[in-house]
Write a protein that holds these residues in place. Structure first.
Motif, PDB file in Angstrom:
ATOM      1  N   PHE A 217       4.777   3.772   0.202  1.00 26.62           N
ATOM      2  CA  PHE A 217       4.801   2.688  -0.234  1.00 26.62           C
ATOM      3  C   PHE A 217       5.186   2.231  -1.650  1.00 26.62           C
ATOM      4  CE2 PHE A 217       2.378   2.461   3.560  1.00 26.62           C
ATOM      5  CZ  PHE A 217       2.994   1.786   4.471  1.00 26.62           C
ATOM      6  N   SER A 218       5.733   1.287  -2.096  1.00 28.66           N
ATOM      7  CA  SER A 218       5.997   0.989  -3.383  1.00 28.66           C
ATOM      8  C   SER A 218       4.790   0.601  -3.798  1.00 28.66           C
ATOM      9  CB  SER A 218       7.131  -0.092  -3.725  1.00 28.66           C
ATOM     10  OG  SER A 218       7.022  -1.357  -2.958  1.00 28.66           O
ATOM     11  N   ARG A 220       4.362  -2.520  -5.275  1.00 31.26           N
ATOM     12  CA  ARG A 220       4.394  -4.220  -4.841  1.00 31.26           C
ATOM     13  C   ARG A 220       4.165  -4.020  -3.235  1.00 31.26           C
ATOM     14  NH1 ARG A 220       9.722  -8.065  -5.952  1.00 31.26           N
ATOM     15  NH2 ARG A 220       8.557 -10.007  -5.155  1.00 31.26           N
ATOM     16  N   GLU A 221       4.549  -3.088  -2.558  1.00 32.69           N
ATOM     17  CA  GLU A 221       4.182  -3.254  -1.156  1.00 32.69           C
ATOM     18  C   GLU A 221       2.736  -2.867  -1.028  1.00 32.69           C
ATOM     19  OE1 GLU A 221       8.437  -1.889   1.058  1.00 32.69           O
ATOM     20  OE2 GLU A 221       6.737  -0.146   0.133  1.00 32.69           O
ATOM     21  N   THR A 222       2.173  -1.867  -1.889  1.00 27.47           N
ATOM     22  CA  THR A 222       0.816  -1.632  -1.500  1.00 27.47           C
ATOM     23  C   THR A 222      -0.047  -2.800  -1.917  1.00 27.47           C
ATOM     24  OG1 THR A 222       1.122   0.750  -1.994  1.00 27.47           O
ATOM     25  CG2 THR A 222      -0.896   0.148  -2.428  1.00 27.47           C
ATOM     26  N   SER A 224       0.554  -5.941  -2.124  1.00 28.29           N
ATOM     27  CA  SER A 224       0.820  -6.857  -1.052  1.00 28.29           C
ATOM     28  C   SER A 224      -0.459  -6.505   0.109  1.00 28.29           C
ATOM     29  CB  SER A 224       2.132  -6.959  -0.684  1.00 28.29           C
ATOM     30  OG  SER A 224       2.373  -7.887   0.632  1.00 28.29           O
ATOM     31  N   LYS A 257       6.528   0.557   7.890  1.00 28.20           N
ATOM     32  CA  LYS A 257       6.831  -0.858   7.472  1.00 28.20           C
ATOM     33  C   LYS A 257       6.010  -1.708   8.345  1.00 28.20           C
ATOM     34  CE  LYS A 257      11.575  -0.178   6.015  1.00 28.20           C
ATOM     35  NZ  LYS A 257      12.873  -0.784   6.695  1.00 28.20           N
ATOM     36  N   LYS A 260       2.565  -2.408   6.563  1.00 29.26           N
ATOM     37  CA  LYS A 260       2.672  -3.165   5.649  1.00 29.26           C
ATOM     38  C   LYS A 260       2.579  -4.652   6.024  1.00 29.26           C
ATOM     39  CE  LYS A 260       6.973  -4.373   4.137  1.00 29.26           C
ATOM     40  NZ  LYS A 260       8.127  -4.258   3.339  1.00 29.26           N
ATOM     41  N   GLU A 261       2.864  -4.887   7.302  1.00 31.29           N
ATOM     42  CA  GLU A 261       2.892  -6.161   7.779  1.00 31.29           C
ATOM     43  C   GLU A 261       1.338  -6.356   8.463  1.00 31.29           C
ATOM     44  OE1 GLU A 261       4.823  -8.775   7.644  1.00 31.29           O
ATOM     45  OE2 GLU A 261       6.459  -7.322   6.268  1.00 31.29           O
TER      46      GLU A 261
END
Length: 332
Positions: A217-218, A220-222, A224, A257, A260-261
């Motif tokens: 994960f990036s 930013r994604e982490t 989030s 992904k 992430k959601e």
């Protein structure tokens, strides 16, 4: 002697008990005795000097209560509160050297903050370190929670009962730095996640962010994911993240992904919820998105599974649609 006896009888009409017929240890009055008088010498008597050992002995002042006595009183006091003294000192040995008066002072302070006896018993069992904390150190923590963490006064007891360890965290060394960190990653309502304030930024929060960045994960994604589900910070990397992530990728064959959601995936039991439901879906040839797979009750899950098994494949605009299912067999 008869006259003497009559005088005694006349002056003492109520005869004492030792005049009864019972034997006693007083000398007989009727036995004649010869009196011996000490002959005084004309020599000067030199007063005796006290023995050297006796000279060194002085009356000792009243000694304070012994350590053993204080230990017993402390044990009885904590036992009267329904606390297991041996368990407390096993988890927090400094209790043995803390004076009983200091412990009572701390307990009295918490009682003044309206904590009930059952609440205190639970709090002190969960976090024995509170017993060795001074009221002067605890008061600033209440002030911090109310003013800086924006905890409502009506919620302060619930916050402490949920996470008693907050009362032994320094404001400068732990609570304020953690508050600033959580705010910096976008968690605005920290008052809804106050249990995180007792966590170390360096030892707990940052390593968990780094773990998700390491698996792909990036940043930013982490961030989030943690902003979406702050409780994610509470889980162990070794006992939670790793086994559940391994099952997610290897056995379920899902895409990262999805996490992430739906980072709440890590909050469900691997053995009691994730594995049984995934296997049930595999056996019936059904593929649910993570929220539909895990968030529903057992009854709702069975009903949904039955509907899917007895009906046609869902359309793309259906909530049961899942992009990782076999797209070739899906009819739009």
């Amino acid at each position: 002697m008869q006259e003497a006896h009559s005088v005694v009888s006349a002056k003492n009409p109520f005869r004492p008990s030792f005049f009864s017929g019972k034997p006693h240890y007083f000398l007989s009055l009727s036995r004649p005795r010869s009196l011996h008088f000490i002959v005084l010498s004309t020599k000067t008597i030199t007063p005796l000097k006290p023995h050297k050992e006796l000279q060194s002995v002085s009356p000792s002042p009243l000694s304070p209560p012994s350590i053993h006595s204080d230990f017993e009183e402390k044990m009885l006091y904590l036992d009267s509160m329904g606390l297991d003294f041996l368990s407390l000192i096993n988890h927090h040995p400094p209790i043995t050297t803390t004076s009983l008066s200091d412990i009572k002072s701390t307990v009295d302070f918490l009682v003044s903050m309206d904590f009930t006896a059952p609440e205190l018993r639970r709090m002190l069992s969960m976090c024995p370190e509170i017993l060795t904390a001074q009221p002067s150190a605890i008061l600033p923590i209440f002030t911090f929670l109310l003013r800086e963490a924006r905890v409502n006064g009506s919620d302060i007891k619930r916050v402490i009962n949920r996470r008693p360890r907050l009362l032994v965290c320094g404001v400068e060394s732990r609570l304020r730095p953690t508050l600033y960190f959580l705010q910096s990653i976008g968690i605005a309502e920290v008052n809804k996640h106050t249990s995180l304030l007792s966590c170390s930024v360096e030892q707990k929060l940052v390593p968990r962010i780094e773990y998700f960045k390491k698996i792909g994960f990036s940043h930013r994604e982490t961030v989030s994911m943690f902003r979406r589900f702050p409780q994610l910070f509470n889980y162990s990397i070794k006992d939670n993240y790793e086994p559940k992530l391994n099952y997610f990728v290897v056995e379920m064959g899902r895409d990262l992904k999805e996490l992430k959601e739906f980072p709440q995936y890590f909050s469900f039991s691997l053995e009691n919820r994730i594995k049984p439901r995934h296997q049930c879906c595999v056996e019936n040839g059904v593929c649910f998105p993570l929220p539909a797979l895990l968030k529903t009750s057992d009854a709702q899950f069975r009903d949904r599974l039955e509907v899917c098994c007895n009906s046609s494949i869902p359309l793309k605009n259906s909530p049961l649609w899942f992009t990782n299912c076999n797209n070739d067999s899906i009819k739009s």
